[in-house]
Write a protein that holds these residues in place. Structure first.
Motif, PDB file in Angstrom:
ATOM      1  N   GLY A  13      95.167 123.314  -5.112  1.00 51.35           N
ATOM      2  CA  GLY A  13      93.803 122.917  -5.447  1.00 51.35           C
ATOM      3  C   GLY A  13      93.589 122.936  -6.933  1.00 51.35           C
ATOM      4  N   GLY A  14      94.592 122.505  -7.688  1.00 55.50           N
ATOM      5  CA  GLY A  14      94.577 122.593  -9.128  1.00 55.50           C
ATOM      6  C   GLY A  14      93.464 121.804  -9.809  1.00 55.50           C
ATOM      7  N   ALA A  15      92.866 120.861  -9.132  1.00 53.81           N
ATOM      8  CA  ALA A  15      91.817 120.059  -9.762  1.00 53.81           C
ATOM      9  C   ALA A  15      90.556 120.881  -9.972  1.00 53.81           C
ATOM     10  CB  ALA A  15      91.508 118.832  -8.923  1.00 53.81           C
ATOM     11  N   GLY A  16      90.336 121.874  -9.145  1.00 55.64           N
ATOM     12  CA  GLY A  16      89.196 122.766  -9.300  1.00 55.64           C
ATOM     13  C   GLY A  16      87.872 122.058  -9.103  1.00 55.64           C
ATOM     14  N   VAL A  17      86.883 122.525  -9.860  1.00 63.88           N
ATOM     15  CA  VAL A  17      85.528 121.994  -9.737  1.00 63.88           C
ATOM     16  C   VAL A  17      85.475 120.518 -10.117  1.00 63.88           C
ATOM     17  CG1 VAL A  17      83.192 122.194 -10.650  1.00 63.88           C
ATOM     18  CG2 VAL A  17      84.490 124.251 -10.139  1.00 63.88           C
ATOM     19  N   TRP A  18      86.189 120.124 -11.137  1.00 64.74           N
ATOM     20  CA  TRP A  18      86.136 118.731 -11.589  1.00 64.74           C
ATOM     21  C   TRP A  18      86.689 117.766 -10.544  1.00 64.74           C
ATOM     22  CZ3 TRP A  18      82.738 117.838 -14.959  1.00 64.74           C
ATOM     23  CH2 TRP A  18      82.419 118.790 -15.905  1.00 64.74           C
ATOM     24  N   VAL A  21      83.797 117.192  -8.254  1.00 60.52           N
ATOM     25  CA  VAL A  21      82.775 116.362  -8.903  1.00 60.52           C
ATOM     26  C   VAL A  21      83.199 114.893  -8.884  1.00 60.52           C
ATOM     27  CG1 VAL A  21      81.659 115.856 -11.108  1.00 60.52           C
ATOM     28  CG2 VAL A  21      81.864 118.221 -10.337  1.00 60.52           C
ATOM     29  N   VAL A  22      84.433 114.623  -9.272  1.00 53.94           N
ATOM     30  CA  VAL A  22      84.928 113.242  -9.288  1.00 53.94           C
ATOM     31  C   VAL A  22      84.946 112.671  -7.877  1.00 53.94           C
ATOM     32  CG1 VAL A  22      86.952 111.809  -9.742  1.00 53.94           C
ATOM     33  CG2 VAL A  22      86.225 113.503 -11.423  1.00 53.94           C
ATOM     34  N   MET A  23      85.386 113.468  -6.912  1.00 51.07           N
ATOM     35  CA  MET A  23      85.429 112.999  -5.529  1.00 51.07           C
ATOM     36  C   MET A  23      84.015 112.681  -5.027  1.00 51.07           C
ATOM     37  SD  MET A  23      87.226 114.746  -2.196  1.00 51.07           S
ATOM     38  CE  MET A  23      86.337 116.262  -2.385  1.00 51.07           C
ATOM     39  N   GLY A  24      83.045 113.495  -5.388  1.00 48.73           N
ATOM     40  CA  GLY A  24      81.662 113.243  -4.988  1.00 48.73           C
ATOM     41  C   GLY A  24      81.111 111.967  -5.600  1.00 48.73           C
ATOM     42  N   ILE A  25      81.414 111.754  -6.881  1.00 48.18           N
ATOM     43  CA  ILE A  25      80.943 110.538  -7.555  1.00 48.18           C
ATOM     44  C   ILE A  25      81.583 109.295  -6.939  1.00 48.18           C
ATOM     45  CG2 ILE A  25      81.020 109.270  -9.729  1.00 48.18           C
ATOM     46  CD1 ILE A  25      80.663 111.997 -11.139  1.00 48.18           C
ATOM     47  N   VAL A  26      82.858 109.347  -6.668  1.00 46.34           N
ATOM     48  CA  VAL A  26      83.549 108.209  -6.047  1.00 46.34           C
ATOM     49  C   VAL A  26      82.978 107.933  -4.660  1.00 46.34           C
ATOM     50  CG1 VAL A  26      85.779 107.440  -5.127  1.00 46.34           C
ATOM     51  CG2 VAL A  26      85.648 108.456  -7.402  1.00 46.34           C
ATOM     52  N   MET A  27      82.668 108.984  -3.908  1.00 50.50           N
ATOM     53  CA  MET A  27      82.081 108.804  -2.581  1.00 50.50           C
ATOM     54  C   MET A  27      80.712 108.127  -2.675  1.00 50.50           C
ATOM     55  SD  MET A  27      81.194 111.607   0.370  1.00 50.50           S
ATOM     56  CE  MET A  27      79.931 112.354  -0.622  1.00 50.50           C
ATOM     57  N   LEU A  28      79.880 108.567  -3.629  1.00 48.10           N
ATOM     58  CA  LEU A  28      78.561 107.942  -3.809  1.00 48.10           C
ATOM     59  C   LEU A  28      78.695 106.471  -4.213  1.00 48.10           C
ATOM     60  CD1 LEU A  28      76.590 110.789  -5.592  1.00 48.10           C
ATOM     61  CD2 LEU A  28      76.284 109.947  -3.254  1.00 48.10           C
ATOM     62  N   LEU A  29      79.635 106.177  -5.102  1.00 49.42           N
ATOM     63  CA  LEU A  29      79.856 104.786  -5.503  1.00 49.42           C
ATOM     64  C   LEU A  29      80.319 103.935  -4.327  1.00 49.42           C
ATOM     65  CD1 LEU A  29      81.552 105.257  -8.986  1.00 49.42           C
ATOM     66  CD2 LEU A  29      79.257 104.372  -8.523  1.00 49.42           C
ATOM     67  N   PHE A  30      81.199 104.474  -3.508  1.00 47.86           N
ATOM     68  CA  PHE A  30      81.693 103.743  -2.347  1.00 47.86           C
ATOM     69  C   PHE A  30      80.557 103.416  -1.384  1.00 47.86           C
ATOM     70  CE2 PHE A  30      83.107 103.919   2.080  1.00 47.86           C
ATOM     71  CZ  PHE A  30      83.952 102.821   2.101  1.00 47.86           C
ATOM     72  N   TRP A  31      79.766 104.435  -0.999  1.00 48.25           N
ATOM     73  CA  TRP A  31      78.697 104.190  -0.039  1.00 48.25           C
ATOM     74  C   TRP A  31      77.569 103.354  -0.643  1.00 48.25           C
ATOM     75  CZ3 TRP A  31      79.842 104.178   4.673  1.00 48.25           C
ATOM     76  CH2 TRP A  31      80.790 105.051   5.193  1.00 48.25           C
ATOM     77  N   GLY A  32      77.349 103.469  -1.940  1.00 44.70           N
ATOM     78  CA  GLY A  32      76.382 102.586  -2.598  1.00 44.70           C
ATOM     79  C   GLY A  32      76.835 101.133  -2.557  1.00 44.70           C
ATOM     80  N   GLY A  33      78.137 100.919  -2.750  1.00 50.07           N
ATOM     81  CA  GLY A  33      78.692  99.567  -2.657  1.00 50.07           C
ATOM     82  C   GLY A  33      78.574  99.001  -1.255  1.00 50.07           C
TER      83      GLY A  33
END
Length: 93
Positions: A13-18, A21-33
């Protein structure tokens, strides 16, 4: 290799909090699209890409002079009344 390495298959889980965050933003962009595509398809199926007017389209508003000319043509008003009303329409502010 430790037992922990074997159990986690080398992923810590080396990505940590970031990473989250990136995964959440990508998910929002996907569902917004996806939502935008659905909206555009629905609007396109109604025949109005410009977003003008209402659906279903209402009656067209006619020019008052045109309505008056139609009434005169149908014989609802005589020429004197037609001319008087036409002058009144053209004098309005």
């Amino acid at each position: 290799m430790t037992e922990e390495d074997t159990m986690m298959y080398g992923w810590y889980g080396g990505a940590g909090v970031w990473g989250w965050v990136v995964m959440g933003i990508v998910m929002l962009l996907f569902w917004g699209g996806v939502a935008a595509v659905v909206v555009l398809l629905v609007r396109g199926s109604r025949g109005g890409w410009g977003g003008r007017g209402t659906y279903p389209p209402g009656p067209q508003q006619e020019d008052p002079e045109h309505i008056l000319a139609q009434r005169f043509a149908r014989g609802e008003i005589d020429e004197t009344e037609y001319r008087a009303r036409l002058d009144a329409l053209r004098r309005r502010p």
